[in-house]
Design an enzyme around this catalytic site. Structure first.
Site, short mmCIF file in Angstrom:
data_model
loop_
_atom_site.label_atom_id
_atom_site.label_comp_id
_atom_site.label_asym_id
_atom_site.label_seq_id
_atom_site.Cartn_x
_atom_site.Cartn_y
_atom_site.Cartn_z
N VAL A 219 0.84 -1.19 0.00
CA VAL A 219 0.00 0.00 0.00
C VAL A 219 0.88 1.25 0.00
O VAL A 219 0.38 2.36 0.20
CB VAL A 219 -0.95 0.03 1.22
N ARG A 221 4.10 2.43 -2.40
CA ARG A 221 4.20 2.94 -3.77
C ARG A 221 4.50 1.77 -4.68
O ARG A 221 5.29 0.87 -4.34
CB ARG A 221 5.30 4.00 -3.88
N ASP A 245 -2.54 -2.77 -3.69
CA ASP A 245 -3.34 -1.58 -3.99
C ASP A 245 -2.60 -0.65 -4.94
O ASP A 245 -3.22 0.21 -5.56
CB ASP A 245 -3.68 -0.82 -2.70
N GLU A 250 0.34 1.63 -13.57
CA GLU A 250 -1.08 1.84 -13.28
C GLU A 250 -1.75 2.60 -14.42
O GLU A 250 -1.18 3.56 -14.93
CB GLU A 250 -1.25 2.64 -11.97
N HIS A 269 -5.88 1.17 -6.36
CA HIS A 269 -5.30 2.35 -5.70
C HIS A 269 -6.38 3.10 -4.90
O HIS A 269 -6.53 4.32 -5.00
CB HIS A 269 -4.67 3.28 -6.74
N ALA A 272 -6.69 4.71 0.25
CA ALA A 272 -6.84 5.99 0.96
C ALA A 272 -8.27 6.54 0.89
O ALA A 272 -8.53 7.62 1.41
CB ALA A 272 -5.88 7.02 0.38
#
Length: 308
Positions: A219, A221, A245, A250, A269, A272
């Site tokens: 989680v 980078r 995640d 990406e 992603h 958060a």
């Protein structure tokens, strides 16, 4: 104090000439035009896409949004951990196919127990978190909150960080002991920032240090974990699975092998995500504005050379 909202880079280049502070992205063209700029507040916590050599070398102070996501992302981590420990990742797939099959039992077998002291194969299929070791790479806000949750579940918790102290109850390791953390952990959580030191820190050789029964969770980078190496390690059965995640690329490309691996949980992603983040984002900005106007030390000052 005058506040100007620039609608594009051209307007921002014009307006920033006599600005003392900026909220938003400071492009190279804007930096060249800024004659009075002393402080810029990043709207994000990550710095690898915000900083560039000219900004790093300039006297402009950079602050970021670290700390506002810590509890939210730590909750996401434990979503992954609990799914793997109790095999939810398998049972959800079975549910969509209408299959009743408890791991360690015959197809359609109902639950039951043997005599006293007898451990059934279905019991071995699940993990008891209090018997597990949690390794956390990076003990910033997210890592520290993850470690505290591990302690609450009765886990043995190892934390790796170059300078931060560990929460009470967590065994602190410095970076040179990463291989030790990898070898001892049942769950390895990457909660470190992307810095020059952490780029592709987790590669095939490092993954090979982990237990074959262990899970990797990222989680932090995406660039910290070599995507090709992780894929190869999972395909070879070198680790038990992964909760991801963030990714080196990406969005994760369509057709990538990770999409169809039954021992991988992918979230796009979203660790958060929370309705609480917007208010924290605003509070951090306003707090730093008050500090800047009063000549007080700013919150979340970035070490520009280390991107964090």
């Amino acid at each position: 104090m005058a506040v100007v909202q620039a609608h594009d880079e051209n307007q921002a280049v014009t307006e920033i000439a006599d600005a003392d502070a900026l909220f938003g992205y400071l492009t190279p063209a804007m930096l060249r035009a800024a004659h009075k700029l002393r402080w810029t507040q990043s709207p994000t916590a990550s710095m690898e896409k915000y900083l560039y050599p000219e900004l790093v070398q300039s006297p402009v102070i950079v602050t970021n949004m670290r700390g506002i996501f810590s509890d939210v992302i730590a909750d996401h981590v434990f979503g992954f951990i609990l799914c793997f420990a109790k095999n939810f990742h398998t049972y959800i797939r079975q549910q969509t196919a209408g299959i009743w099959h408890a791991l360690g039992r015959e197809a359609n077998e109902l639950p039951g127990y043997g005599g006293p002291g007898e451990v059934h194969p279905s019991d071995h299929a699940a993990l008891t978190l209090a018997d597990c070791t949690l390794g956390v790479v990076g003990l910033g806000g997210i890592g520290a909150e993850t470690a505290r949750r591990g302690l609450a579940f009765g886990m043995n918790v190892l934390g790796l960080d170059p300078k931060t102290d560990a929460p009470d109850g967590v065994t602190l390791l410095r970076p040179e002991r990463l291989n030790e953390l990898l070898a001892d952990s049942d769950f390895v959580v990457i909660a470190a920032p992307h810095t020059p030191e952490t780029y592709k820190l987790i590669n095939r050789e490092r993954l090979g240090r982990m237990k074959r029964t262990a899970y990797l969770i990222n989680v932090g980078r995406g660039a910290i974990v070599d995507l090709a190496d992780l894929t190869a390690s999972l395909q070879a059965g070198e680790i038990a699975g992964a909760g991801l995640d963030v990714f080196e690329t990406e969005p994760l490309p369509t057709g990538h092998p990770l999409w169809t691996m039954s021992n991988v949980i992918i979230t796009p992603h979203t660790a958060a995500a929370s309705p609480r983040i917007a208010e924290r984002h605003l509070e951090t900005l306003l707090d730093n504005l008050r500090r800047f106007a009063a000549g007080q030390p700013l919150r979340n000052v970035v070490d520009k050379a280390r991107w964090c």
